[in-house]
Design a protein around this motif. Structure first.
Motif, PDB file in Angstrom:
ATOM      1  N   THR A 121       1.911  18.969   8.432  1.00 25.42           N
ATOM      2  CA  THR A 121       1.310  17.364   9.317  1.00 25.42           C
ATOM      3  C   THR A 121       3.081  16.678   8.825  1.00 25.42           C
ATOM      4  N   PRO A 122       2.342  16.588   7.325  1.00 24.82           N
ATOM      5  CA  PRO A 122       3.907  16.002   7.049  1.00 24.82           C
ATOM      6  C   PRO A 122       4.645  15.639   7.216  1.00 24.82           C
ATOM      7  N   ARG A 148      -4.954   9.915   0.042  1.00 20.01           N
ATOM      8  CA  ARG A 148      -4.481  10.072  -0.705  1.00 20.01           C
ATOM      9  C   ARG A 148      -4.156  11.911  -0.730  1.00 20.01           C
ATOM     10  N   SER A 149      -5.226  13.026   0.809  1.00 19.71           N
ATOM     11  CA  SER A 149      -5.906  14.032   0.429  1.00 19.71           C
ATOM     12  C   SER A 149      -4.074  14.874   0.095  1.00 19.71           C
ATOM     13  N   SER A 150      -4.435  16.012   0.051  1.00 14.63           N
ATOM     14  CA  SER A 150      -2.994  17.833  -0.992  1.00 14.63           C
ATOM     15  C   SER A 150      -2.710  17.671   0.491  1.00 14.63           C
ATOM     16  N   VAL A 151      -3.849  17.061   1.449  1.00 12.97           N
ATOM     17  CA  VAL A 151      -2.955  18.473   3.067  1.00 12.97           C
ATOM     18  C   VAL A 151      -1.377  17.282   3.852  1.00 12.97           C
ATOM     19  N   VAL A 152      -2.503  15.484   3.715  1.00 15.16           N
ATOM     20  CA  VAL A 152      -2.029  14.369   4.359  1.00 15.16           C
ATOM     21  C   VAL A 152      -0.946  13.542   3.564  1.00 15.16           C
ATOM     22  N   GLY A 153      -2.181  13.116   2.758  1.00 14.73           N
ATOM     23  CA  GLY A 153      -1.168  11.575   2.016  1.00 14.73           C
ATOM     24  C   GLY A 153      -0.197  11.965   1.257  1.00 14.73           C
ATOM     25  N   LEU A 154      -0.795  12.934  -0.351  1.00 15.58           N
ATOM     26  CA  LEU A 154       0.463  13.440  -1.297  1.00 15.58           C
ATOM     27  C   LEU A 154       1.463  13.674  -0.760  1.00 15.58           C
ATOM     28  N   ILE A 208       7.557   3.807  -1.769  1.00 16.70           N
ATOM     29  CA  ILE A 208       5.941   3.789  -1.982  1.00 16.70           C
ATOM     30  C   ILE A 208       4.438   3.855  -2.211  1.00 16.70           C
ATOM     31  N   THR A 209       3.863   3.153  -1.454  1.00 17.93           N
ATOM     32  CA  THR A 209       3.100   2.927  -2.002  1.00 17.93           C
ATOM     33  C   THR A 209       0.781   3.506  -1.795  1.00 17.93           C
ATOM     34  N   VAL A 210       0.530   4.338  -1.981  1.00 17.20           N
ATOM     35  CA  VAL A 210      -0.590   4.903  -1.681  1.00 17.20           C
ATOM     36  C   VAL A 210      -1.472   4.621  -2.008  1.00 17.20           C
ATOM     37  N   VAL A 211      -2.477   4.075  -1.193  1.00 16.34           N
ATOM     38  CA  VAL A 211      -4.227   3.337  -1.230  1.00 16.34           C
ATOM     39  C   VAL A 211      -5.111   4.711  -1.216  1.00 16.34           C
ATOM     40  N   HIS A 212      -5.822   4.553  -1.275  1.00 16.66           N
ATOM     41  CA  HIS A 212      -7.598   5.006  -1.342  1.00 16.66           C
ATOM     42  C   HIS A 212      -8.541   4.393  -0.962  1.00 16.66           C
ATOM     43  N   SER A 213      -9.518   5.065  -1.229  1.00 18.07           N
ATOM     44  CA  SER A 213     -11.339   4.446  -1.469  1.00 18.07           C
ATOM     45  C   SER A 213     -11.066   3.487  -2.578  1.00 18.07           C
ATOM     46  N   ALA A 214     -10.653   3.839  -3.153  1.00 22.27           N
ATOM     47  CA  ALA A 214     -10.623   2.960  -4.738  1.00 22.27           C
ATOM     48  C   ALA A 214     -10.129   2.011  -5.024  1.00 22.27           C
ATOM     49  N   THR A 215      -9.367   1.869  -4.272  1.00 19.25           N
ATOM     50  CA  THR A 215      -7.681   0.419  -4.033  1.00 19.25           C
ATOM     51  C   THR A 215      -8.359  -1.334  -3.686  1.00 19.25           C
ATOM     52  N   ALA A 216      -8.224  -1.498  -4.402  1.00 22.20           N
ATOM     53  CA  ALA A 216      -8.437  -3.337  -4.450  1.00 22.20           C
ATOM     54  C   ALA A 216      -7.375  -3.895  -2.839  1.00 22.20           C
ATOM     55  N   GLU A 217      -8.015  -4.177  -2.584  1.00 18.38           N
ATOM     56  CA  GLU A 217      -6.914  -5.529  -1.716  1.00 18.38           C
ATOM     57  C   GLU A 217      -6.117  -4.703  -0.585  1.00 18.38           C
ATOM     58  N   ILE A 218      -6.573  -3.019   0.198  1.00 21.07           N
ATOM     59  CA  ILE A 218      -6.219  -2.604   0.879  1.00 21.07           C
ATOM     60  C   ILE A 218      -5.653  -3.346   1.979  1.00 21.07           C
ATOM     61  N   ARG A 219      -5.943  -3.899   2.613  1.00 19.07           N
ATOM     62  CA  ARG A 219      -5.053  -5.206   4.014  1.00 19.07           C
ATOM     63  C   ARG A 219      -3.931  -6.073   3.654  1.00 19.07           C
ATOM     64  N   THR A 220      -3.955  -6.303   2.309  1.00 21.72           N
ATOM     65  CA  THR A 220      -2.700  -7.245   1.594  1.00 21.72           C
ATOM     66  C   THR A 220      -1.801  -6.480   1.629  1.00 21.72           C
ATOM     67  N   ARG A 221      -2.213  -5.122   1.336  1.00 21.72           N
ATOM     68  CA  ARG A 221      -0.523  -4.453   0.291  1.00 21.72           C
ATOM     69  C   ARG A 221      -0.896  -3.603   1.664  1.00 21.72           C
ATOM     70  N   VAL A 222      -1.429  -2.908   2.947  1.00 21.30           N
ATOM     71  CA  VAL A 222      -0.879  -2.843   4.642  1.00 21.30           C
ATOM     72  C   VAL A 222       0.009  -3.959   4.481  1.00 21.30           C
ATOM     73  N   ARG A 223      -0.479  -5.280   4.903  1.00 21.64           N
ATOM     74  CA  ARG A 223      -0.171  -6.289   5.519  1.00 21.64           C
ATOM     75  C   ARG A 223       1.473  -6.306   5.606  1.00 21.64           C
ATOM     76  N   ALA A 224       1.847  -5.722   3.303  1.00 17.29           N
ATOM     77  CA  ALA A 224       3.581  -5.834   3.397  1.00 17.29           C
ATOM     78  C   ALA A 224       4.049  -4.581   3.272  1.00 17.29           C
ATOM     79  N   VAL A 239      -1.502   6.226   8.409  1.00 15.21           N
ATOM     80  CA  VAL A 239      -2.594   6.356   8.395  1.00 15.21           C
ATOM     81  C   VAL A 239      -3.034   7.596   8.058  1.00 15.21           C
ATOM     82  N   ALA A 240      -3.953   7.907   7.137  1.00 12.85           N
ATOM     83  CA  ALA A 240      -4.815   9.939   7.380  1.00 12.85           C
ATOM     84  C   ALA A 240      -5.787   9.013   6.359  1.00 12.85           C
ATOM     85  N   MET A 241      -7.177   8.608   7.076  1.00 18.51           N
ATOM     86  CA  MET A 241      -8.481   8.277   5.873  1.00 18.51           C
ATOM     87  C   MET A 241      -9.380   8.952   6.548  1.00 18.51           C
TER      88      MET A 241
END
Ligand code: NAP
Length: 285
Positions: free
Chosen positions: A142-143, A168-174, A187-203, A209-211
């Motif tokens: 998949t990667p 950030r799964s070991s099969v796709v995100g990482l 690279i920025t890797v975001v996950h379920s504990a990341t703050a302000e995800i939308r703002t980061r994605v918008r940059a 996307v693999a969530m």
């Protein structure tokens, strides 16, 4: 803006043709590439996956066979089975079908997948090679498919681009993050504990996307002109849904993969490419 569609089916067909030329050359030397799928009990999704792989294998000249060890299989039996496949000269590629039943953890088993036949990059040794950016013969499917699609997008080359990976799964995100890093992206890797995800994605210039959250990402998450790769696949009411709200995102993105018809078809061909590469290595040794 109406995004260009990054058509995974068309790319899969193109890649398939290249693979058929390689399997034909192998057949002339008496070698039929052979993928062994090891399963711990069947379920509906693994059977559907198997049907897809068999149908693709039949088209390109790769044999696909299955060892189903049954739902009750224990760690020791599964490990021993995988290890034995290393010396089975008839088998060129081995994959362990996931997810595993609850009583088994991939952490206890991954290193038993024969390293030189590890066509989905499951063995930690092959994962480590990705991390070292030294390259491995077996980029996980998949990667690998995400990179094959990006290579044909306006975002290529990735050098200097801002790439965000959601998941950030070991099969796709990482692994996808490691592959993009090796291409000199930032690279920025975001996950379920990341703050302000939308703002980061918008940059980001490139959004992968693999969530596993259907239609979570819409136009409001995206910078105008972003390239969007949707890895997500969730079946809802019998239909496959991506993690991206395609109709919304296409109004802002410059290029986007659909679901179905994006990453999925390329993933299967990427896996078969690894099987063919492994069979070709038999001639080289
Ligand atoms: P996974 O192991 O469940 O990982 C999901 C990742 O997304 C985790 O890192 C998780 O964060 C993160 N996440 C979940 N909800 C989030 C949220 N609300 N905000 C930010 N991050 C969030 O799934 P996976 O195996 O990587 O698969 C992801 C998707 O890709 C699934 O839909 C799967 O079916 C699909 N898939 C498709 C293919 C294909 O060939 N097209 C192949 C493999 C997988 P935490 O780590 O913090 O939990």
């Amino acid at each position: 803006m109406d995004a260009r569609i990054l058509d995974g089916r068309a790319l899969a067909t193109e890649l398939r043709d290249g693979l058929t030329a390689r399997t034909t050359a192998l057949a002339e030397r008496g070698i039929e590439p052979h993928l062994r799928v090891v399963m711990v009990g069947e379920d509906e999704s693994s059977l559907a996956y198997l049907r897809g792989m068999r149908s693709l294998g039949a088209k390109i000249g790769v044999r696909v066979s299955v060892d189903d060890l049954g739902h009750a299989c224990d760690v020791a039996t599964l490990r021993a089975h995988l290890i034995a496949l290393d010396t089975d000269n008839d088998v060129h590629g081995v994959i362990l079908q996931q997810p595993l039943p609850r009583h088994l953890s991939i952490r206890d088993i991954a290193d038993a997948v024969p390293e030189r036949k590890d066509v989905d990059g499951t063995n930690p040794l092959n994962q480590g090679r990705l991390a070292f950016a030294t390259g491995t013969r077996f980029v996980p499917a998949t990667p690998g498919a995400v990179m094959l699609i990006l290579e044909r997008s306006g975002a290529w080359p990735l050098r200097g681009k801002d790439v965000i990976v959601v998941g950030r799964s070991s099969v796709v995100g990482l692994p996808v993050a490691l592959l993009a890093l090796a291409q000199h992206a930032t690279i920025t890797v975001v996950h379920s504990a990341t703050a302000e995800i939308r703002t980061r994605v918008r940059a980001a210039d490139v959004v992968i996307v693999a969530m596993g959250k259907p239609h979570a990402v819409d136009a409001s998450w995206l910078k105008t002109g972003a390239v969007v790769i949707d890895v997500g696949t969730t079946v809802i009411d019998g239909k496959l849904r991506g993690d991206v709200d395609f109709e919304s995102a296409r109004t802002v993105a410059s290029e986007i993969t659909p679901v179905p018809g994006g990453v999925g078809p390329v993933t299967n061909v990427a896996l078969m490419r690894n099987v063919v590469t492994s069979a070709e290595a038999v001639i080289l040794v």
